[in-house]
Write a protein that holds these residues in place. Structure first.
Motif, PDB file in Angstrom:
ATOM      1  N   ALA A  24      42.094 -56.909  40.338  1.00 37.98           N
ATOM      2  CA  ALA A  24      40.717 -57.015  39.861  1.00 37.98           C
ATOM      3  C   ALA A  24      40.687 -57.183  38.362  1.00 37.98           C
ATOM      4  N   PRO A  25      39.761 -57.996  37.835  1.00 37.45           N
ATOM      5  CA  PRO A  25      39.608 -58.126  36.401  1.00 37.45           C
ATOM      6  C   PRO A  25      39.331 -56.765  35.782  1.00 37.45           C
ATOM      7  N   ALA A  26      39.915 -56.500  34.604  1.00 33.05           N
ATOM      8  CA  ALA A  26      39.815 -55.184  33.980  1.00 33.05           C
ATOM      9  C   ALA A  26      38.393 -54.798  33.650  1.00 33.05           C
ATOM     10  N   ASP A  27      37.519 -55.801  33.328  1.00 32.77           N
ATOM     11  CA  ASP A  27      36.173 -55.480  32.892  1.00 32.77           C
ATOM     12  C   ASP A  27      35.149 -55.627  34.013  1.00 32.77           C
ATOM     13  N   ALA A  28      35.622 -55.811  35.234  1.00 31.11           N
ATOM     14  CA  ALA A  28      34.686 -56.024  36.338  1.00 31.11           C
ATOM     15  C   ALA A  28      34.182 -54.699  36.879  1.00 31.11           C
ATOM     16  N   THR A  29      32.995 -54.745  37.491  1.00 29.96           N
ATOM     17  CA  THR A  29      32.462 -53.584  38.193  1.00 29.96           C
ATOM     18  C   THR A  29      32.994 -53.605  39.611  1.00 29.96           C
ATOM     19  N   PRO A  30      33.748 -52.601  40.030  1.00 34.22           N
ATOM     20  CA  PRO A  30      34.376 -52.660  41.349  1.00 34.22           C
ATOM     21  C   PRO A  30      33.351 -52.716  42.465  1.00 34.22           C
ATOM     22  N   ALA A  31      33.680 -53.449  43.525  1.00 36.55           N
ATOM     23  CA  ALA A  31      32.836 -53.442  44.716  1.00 36.55           C
ATOM     24  C   ALA A  31      32.926 -52.067  45.365  1.00 36.55           C
ATOM     25  N   LYS A  32      31.929 -51.738  46.163  1.00 33.46           N
ATOM     26  CA  LYS A  32      31.891 -50.425  46.806  1.00 33.46           C
ATOM     27  C   LYS A  32      33.103 -50.247  47.705  1.00 33.46           C
ATOM     28  N   SER A  33      33.631 -49.045  47.706  1.00 34.13           N
ATOM     29  CA  SER A  33      34.789 -48.745  48.537  1.00 34.13           C
ATOM     30  C   SER A  33      34.363 -48.023  49.808  1.00 34.13           C
ATOM     31  N   SER A  34      35.046 -48.334  50.893  1.00 28.73           N
ATOM     32  CA  SER A  34      34.727 -47.681  52.157  1.00 28.73           C
ATOM     33  C   SER A  34      35.617 -46.471  52.409  1.00 28.73           C
TER      34      SER A  34
ATOM     35  N   SER B  84      35.365 -54.750  54.952  1.00 28.98           N
ATOM     36  CA  SER B  84      34.956 -56.147  54.818  1.00 28.98           C
ATOM     37  C   SER B  84      33.444 -56.299  54.910  1.00 28.98           C
ATOM     38  N   LEU B  85      32.805 -55.471  55.758  1.00 36.10           N
ATOM     39  CA  LEU B  85      31.347 -55.512  55.846  1.00 36.10           C
ATOM     40  C   LEU B  85      30.706 -55.028  54.554  1.00 36.10           C
TER      41      LEU B  85
ATOM     42  N   ARG C  83      33.155 -67.806  53.322  1.00 36.89           N
ATOM     43  CA  ARG C  83      33.307 -68.742  54.439  1.00 36.89           C
ATOM     44  C   ARG C  83      32.670 -68.165  55.694  1.00 36.89           C
ATOM     45  N   THR C  84      32.893 -66.850  55.928  1.00 34.42           N
ATOM     46  CA  THR C  84      32.319 -66.190  57.095  1.00 34.42           C
ATOM     47  C   THR C  84      30.794 -66.152  57.003  1.00 34.42           C
ATOM     48  N   LEU C  85      30.269 -65.817  55.814  1.00 34.05           N
ATOM     49  CA  LEU C  85      28.817 -65.749  55.623  1.00 34.05           C
ATOM     50  C   LEU C  85      28.174 -67.123  55.784  1.00 34.05           C
ATOM     51  N   VAL C  86      28.865 -68.165  55.346  1.00 32.33           N
ATOM     52  CA  VAL C  86      28.356 -69.532  55.524  1.00 32.33           C
ATOM     53  C   VAL C  86      28.321 -69.875  57.009  1.00 32.33           C
TER      54      VAL C  86
END
Length: 272
Positions: free
Chosen positions: A9-19, A27-28, A66-69
């Protein structure tokens, strides 16, 4: 494909929520997080923008998109950017109706305690949409059709919804919508509207003083804790919604909004 490590992950990114702590399907969670980030970005983004904001590597994002599309929740534009898809409209409309159903008991209480018509509205894109209403019992009362869309600059709910949005974003919204005058008292300049938003922040409530319809005053507050930007309001004849009545009504309006916010937050967390 191996599972990417945190170092991807990019160092300055806001992490996505963890399950990890919730026992959910990662993945959801990531897919819904991407949809929300797309909405926050105006509905259309590139993969690199999503990677920068979410902290996820490009291959992971590409696979999720791709899945969402394929499901119709996202569509790819000719310029290769991704936009929110049409299947979300059906979900949004159903959710809005349900939100209105949850709000009605609170609006009924507002009518009972203030005597005036109560409304709930959401910010949908650049417009305000009314999703619920309980009418006053007075013979002279105000009606706003559920589903009606209005521009934010001429309404109390619009001011309440935009009061805590950064000024540059408010200016950009006003540039897109324009500021047509609904009445002679409508605010028609960005500076005038931003000054009105400052007053909302200071006072803790918004006022539409004959700005959407002559002879009608509206008092509005945002709903704290709502999963989407929402506001509740009362509206009535200017002769009834006086300055003296305002002092009596505003505390009731604020309490009902707080109770509704708690109810919505509880509903959103149910089953988690």
């Amino acid at each position: 494909m191996p599972t990417p490590s945190a170092s991807d992950a990019p160092a300055d990114a806001t992490p996505a929520k963890s399950s990890a702590s919730g026992g959910g399907v990662q993945s959801l969670e990531r897919a819904f997080d991407l949809l929300e980030r797309m909405a926050d970005a105006g509905g259309e983004v590139g993969l690199s923008e999503l990677s920068a904001s979410s902290g996820l590597p490009l291959p992971t994002i590409h696979r999720l998109m791709r899945t969402l599309v394929a499901c119709g929740y996202v569509r790819q534009q000719p310029n290769r950017r991704y936009a929110l898809g049409p299947r979300l409209i059906r979900l949004g409309e159903s959710a809005s109706r349900l939100l209105g159903t949850w709000a009605r008991p609170h609006l009924a209480r507002l009518v009972e305690e203030t005597g005036e018509t109560a409304n709930m509205a959401l910010l949908d894109g650049d417009e305000v949409v009314y999703v619920a209403q309980v009418p006053s019992k007075h013979s002279m009362r105000m009606f706003t059709e559920v589903g009606r869309r209005v521009l934010p600059h001429s309404t109390g709910v619009g001011k309440a919804l935009l009061a805590h949005v950064p000024a540059d974003e408010v200016r950009a919204l006003l540039a897109r919508t324009g500021m047509p005058a609904a009445t002679e008292k409508t605010i028609t300049t960005p500076d005038g509207f931003l000054a009105a938003l400052e007053e909302v922040r200071r006072a803790g409530y918004a006022v539409d003083d004959n700005e959407q319809e002559l002879g009608v005053r509206c008092l509005a507050v945002s709903v704290p804790g709502s999963p989407t930007a929402a506001a509740v309001s009362i509206s009535g004849p200017a002769g009834r919604v006086t300055d003296a009545a305002t002092q009596r009504i505003v505390p009731v309006l604020q309490q009902v909004a707080a109770d509704l916010g708690e109810a919505l937050a509880s509903a959103g967390g149910a089953g988690a």
